[in-house]
Design an enzyme around this catalytic site. Structure first.
Site, PDB file in Angstrom:
ATOM      1  N   ARG A   1      54.264  62.617  82.533  1.00 21.14           N
ATOM      2  CA  ARG A   1      53.488  62.709  81.308  1.00 21.14           C
ATOM      3  C   ARG A   1      52.147  63.378  81.587  1.00 21.14           C
ATOM      4  O   ARG A   1      51.512  63.141  82.613  1.00 21.14           O
ATOM      5  CB  ARG A   1      53.242  61.307  80.742  1.00 21.14           C
ATOM      6  CG  ARG A   1      54.503  60.533  80.419  1.00 21.14           C
ATOM      7  CD  ARG A   1      55.245  61.128  79.251  1.00 21.14           C
ATOM      8  NE  ARG A   1      54.427  61.138  78.044  1.00 21.14           N
ATOM      9  CZ  ARG A   1      54.701  61.884  76.979  1.00 21.14           C
ATOM     10  NH1 ARG A   1      55.734  62.684  76.984  1.00 21.14           N
ATOM     11  NH2 ARG A   1      53.938  61.815  75.913  1.00 21.14           N
ATOM     12  N   VAL A   2      51.727  64.215  80.664  1.00 20.78           N
ATOM     13  CA  VAL A   2      50.447  64.887  80.819  1.00 20.78           C
ATOM     14  C   VAL A   2      49.309  63.874  80.810  1.00 20.78           C
ATOM     15  O   VAL A   2      48.277  64.070  81.446  1.00 20.78           O
ATOM     16  CB  VAL A   2      50.261  65.934  79.704  1.00 20.78           C
ATOM     17  CG1 VAL A   2      48.859  66.504  79.734  1.00 20.78           C
ATOM     18  CG2 VAL A   2      51.269  67.052  79.877  1.00 20.78           C
ATOM     19  N   ASP A   3      49.508  62.760  80.092  1.00 17.91           N
ATOM     20  CA  ASP A   3      48.457  61.752  80.080  1.00 17.91           C
ATOM     21  C   ASP A   3      48.461  60.924  81.359  1.00 17.91           C
ATOM     22  O   ASP A   3      47.626  60.064  81.557  1.00 17.91           O
ATOM     23  CB  ASP A   3      48.559  60.837  78.857  1.00 17.91           C
ATOM     24  CG  ASP A   3      49.945  60.230  78.680  1.00 17.91           C
ATOM     25  OD1 ASP A   3      50.777  60.369  79.595  1.00 17.91           O
ATOM     26  OD2 ASP A   3      50.198  59.633  77.631  1.00 17.91           O
ATOM     27  N   ASP A   4      49.413  61.161  82.266  1.00 16.23           N
ATOM     28  CA  ASP A   4      49.422  60.540  83.580  1.00 16.23           C
ATOM     29  C   ASP A   4      49.017  61.579  84.623  1.00 16.23           C
ATOM     30  O   ASP A   4      49.716  61.834  85.598  1.00 16.23           O
ATOM     31  CB  ASP A   4      50.818  59.990  83.919  1.00 16.23           C
ATOM     32  CG  ASP A   4      51.135  58.750  83.111  1.00 16.23           C
ATOM     33  OD1 ASP A   4      50.186  58.080  82.673  1.00 16.23           O
ATOM     34  OD2 ASP A   4      52.326  58.457  82.913  1.00 16.23           O
TER      35      ASP A   4
END
Length: 782
Positions: A650-653
């Protein structure tokens, strides 16, 4: 038959009761429509689906990374060569052109698989996954291949790259015809209109809209059960069930299942549930769970299955959100050696709902005698009713409620690293189930997923022939899964990376004591499954990774087809029919050839989800505004020189270390490649020099002792595979990781521990093993 939107449920953080008065809480559920589910049903002889193209809607699978392995796959220890082209993909149909046929740019259509007809004649030796950093070049120029055996390919539904290319090309150029051919194999009370689909994915052109088969009238339950019986499968086993303890088991044929579904459907109508009404289902993996789902679908009600591991607060939030006529639960259930009092949780949730102006008048409770007696169950006579006392007295036939293809089928929550619901769904599952698993009528299929998640909706209840779900497949020991495989002669086994890693920790002792000779296909999904060796999922079986997300409204957008092409361990390989993926940079420009960036889809398909419940604006903001004109999956992605897609998390990870954007999944992949590392979870922490540092929680294999030498070797492994900039600043030994009962790692808790914010851990009672948090804290200075 067709598909509709779906939603997926989520799990993680509890919702504060103070938020319950919100007229439309920020939960993100999505709708799964009737036509979608139909496609998924296992017993149906679903036609070979052609594909989804830019224009699809509804819900489709989208687990981030899934992995399928084939028992018949064999590694060939020779050098791999490049064979895939990198030409730019064609554009969508021009404005004003018929949506039934897309204008794809000729030979530019398949830049990711264009040269697949010229497969390499040899493959390299299997090596560890090369991690990739978002926005930077691939760490390695070569990726090794694992070929299916000639015997497996010869009998596969898609047996060659050429066959795939022909089907895939049609799915993009003629999506209306492709999906209409598939839909026509199912029963429709009334066929859809002249316009098969309608879509707008560009927020600059107005509201995002996706519609498929609108005007068509059908029913998913009818197609799943009645139609199957009419085809002569009435005495075929539809569901196998395994309980918590060995020896607890049951089965239902299609005829028996239909009768039970009809009885419950008649009861629900009797108590006032009608088309469009919501029913909350808070049940463990008993056979009554799929029965309840199908009964709701039969009468046109919208079911909202809540994973029976959520707290009372989380359940209350979901009840308030959909305002159900009925809540269905059971009194208690065994999970391993523990008894979970589900009815007590429901009582607390309903009490909270009543205080917040959302009372529920009926709680239908199944008596699970193996866990708790009726006499020991807390009871509210004016509201609570025993399932066994009422349902069995209703007729065995129930009239079908025919619904529009775009009518909602169910509500589900999505989950993400933030732990807050953010909706979506995916499900053109009949097609993906059939081809991704190479399903044949003679197969016995077992999926360990809970129906509280999208995988369970699509690949337990509505998709596969066999429902062999067990709440704890490693209870009483790590060999339970393989014992079940031998017992039922399972040919296709679909499970989660969490289970695979747990089995790896135990070594091969519990694997080799069972024959497992019936297994033909192994699958895994739910979170990135990096290369694994051991636990029964060794490379001798061949690993295949597929990408899908619940909130993405996609079933499997990028997935291997077992007999069609060589696999690269860890890679999702190529797009499924009708899905046109692109990799874009931070400005939204498409990148050709070998690259890293952000994964987007430039078209809709029947499994795409339509909206977020009560929050279409958020739906557009989250999935369509980041890169206008595209659906943004939220994932980082790399494409290698051969055109294979690699999901990097995930981009948020993403951790920003001295300007380097590093995906947590990449570092975890490198750590787990070490033979003594069973599992790893990486989070970012503040660093006074680098901005953020990399903090890694590491679980070792078996009884391997902690040591400074091993710590240094793990860090060196990351340096060698990714680079010095990605080396962990800290290795934290972890006997286990804090996970939800669905197996999802609670990174929020890990961040708190890593940063020393031990007073801000929040409620950890919903974890599968809350005790692991104390163990991690105790080892913080080790």
């Amino acid at each position: 038959m067709e598909q509709k939107d779906g939603d997926e449920n989520t799990d993680k953080e509890q919702v504060q009761l103070s938020d319950l008065n919100s007229p439309c809480p920020t939960m993100a559920r999505f709708y799964l429509c009737q036509s979608q589910l139909m496609i998924c049903l296992p017993s149906l002889a679903a036609p070979a689906p052609t594909n989804t193209t830019h224009k699809r809607s509804y819900a489709a699978f989208s687990p981030p990374l899934s992995s399928i392995s084939l028992r018949n796959f064999r590694p060939l220890h020779r050098r791999a060569v490049s064979y895939l082209g990198t030409r730019k993909m064609g554009t969508t149909a021009e404005a004003g052109s018929s949506p039934s046929r897309r204008n794809i740019g000729g030979s530019d259509l398949l830049h990711h698989v264009e040269s697949m007809a010229q497969l390499p004649s040899f493959a390299g030796k299997i090596s560890h996954l090369n991690a990739v950093v978002l926005g930077e070049a691939l760490a390695s120029e070569e990726n090794d291949l694992v070929y299916p055996s000639p015997e497996f390919s010869a009998q596969a539904l898609v047996s060659s790259s050429q066959q795939y290319l022909e089907m895939y090309k049609r799915s993009l150029e003629d999506p209306a015809g492709f999906w209409s051919d598939i839909a026509s194999k199912f029963y429709w009370k009334k066929k859809w209109g002249a316009e098969v689909f309608s879509e707008n994915l560009d927020v600059r052109e107005g509201n995002v809209k996706i519609e498929w088969f609108k005007g068509g009238i059908t029913n998913i339950c009818y197609n799943a059960l009645d139609r199957n019986i009419e085809l002569g499968n009435g005495e075929k086993v539809a569901i196998y069930w395994e309980g918590n303890e060995p020896g607890q088991h049951g089965e239902l044929t299609y005829t028996q299942l239909l009768k039970k579904v009809c009885q419950l459907g008649n009861y629900l109508k009797h108590v006032g549930v009608k088309k469009g009404d919501a029913v909350v289902i808070y049940l463990p993996m008993l056979m009554e769970l799929p029965i309840a789902m199908l009964a709701c679908a039969r009468i046109g009600a919208v079911h909202s299955v809540v994973f029976a591991g959520f707290s009372a607060e989380s359940l209350a939030q979901r009840i308030v959100d959909c305002k159900p006529k009925v809540v269905i639960t059971c009194n208690a259930v065994h999970r391993g050696s523990k008894i979970i009092h589900l009815k007590d949780i429901v009582d607390n949730a309903l009490a909270a709902c009543s205080k917040n102006g959302c009372p529920v008048d009926l709680c239908l409770t199944y008596e699970n005698q193996s866990a708790l007696s009726r006499e020991a169950t807390k009871w509210l006579c004016v509201r609570d009713v025993w399932w066994q006392d009422v349902v069995s007295s209703f007729p065995l036939e129930c009239e079908v409620e025919w619904v529009d293809a775009e009518d909602p089928l169910f509500l589900l929550y999505t989950s993400g690293s933030t732990g807050k619901p953010k909706g979506g769904y995916m499900i053109y599952s009949a097609t993906t189930f059939k081809y991704a698993f190479d399903y044949k009528p003679s197969d016995v299929y077992w999926c360990t997923a809970d129906c509280g998640w999208i995988t369970g909706h699509s690949y337990v209840t509505y998709g596969p022939l066999l429902n062999g779900a067990t709440v704890a497949p490693n209870y009483p020991d790590a060999g339970r899964s393989w014992a079940i495989v031998d017992k039922y002669k399972v040919t296709i086994f679909y499970t989660a990376p969490t289970l695979v890693r747990a089995l790896m920790r135990e070594g091969n002792e519990y694997v080799t004591r069972y024959s497992r000779k019936s297994l033909r296909v192994l699958g895994s999904v739910g979170n990135p499954l990096i290369q694994v060796h051991g636990g029964g999922f060794s490379m001798s079986l061949g690993m295949v990774n597929a990408q899908y997300q619940t909130h993405g409204g996609k079933l499997r957008q990028i997935t291997p087809l077992p007999g069609a092409w060589p696999q690269k361990p860890g890679s999702a390989t190529f797009p499924f029919f009708g899905v046109q993926p692109v990799v874009v940079d931070e400005k939204g420009a498409e990148i050709d050839g070998e690259c890293s960036g952000y994964l987007c889809i430039k078209n809709s398909w029947p499994g795409a989800f339509r909206s977020l419940h009560c929050d279409h604006e958020r739906y557009e903001t989250t999935y369509f505004k980041p890169f206008p004109g595209y659906y943004f999956s939220g994932d980082g992605c790399s494409r290698d020189k051969d055109g294979y897609y690699w999901l990097t998390g995930r981009v948020d990870d993403v951790i920003n270390v001295s300007g380097h954007r590093i995906g947590t999944a990449e570092v975890e992949s490198a750590l787990v490649s070490h033979p003594q590392c069973a599992e790893a979870a990486v989070v970012g922490v503040e660093h006074e020099v680098k901005g953020q540092g990399i903090y890694a929680f590491v679980t070792l294999v078996g009884s391997v002792p902690y040591s400074e030498e091993l710590r240094k070797n793990l860090i060196l492994t990351v340096r060698n595979q990714i680079g010095a900039f990605a080396a962990p600043d800290r290795i934290h030994w972890a006997p286990g990781l804090p996970k939800t009962r669905s197996g999802k790692i609670m990174r929020r808790i890990l961040r708190m521990i890593a940063s020393g914010q031990l007073d801000d851990l929040g409620d950890i009672s919903t974890l599968a093993d809350p005790g692991v948090v104390e163990q991690l804290i105790a080892l913080a200075d080790h």
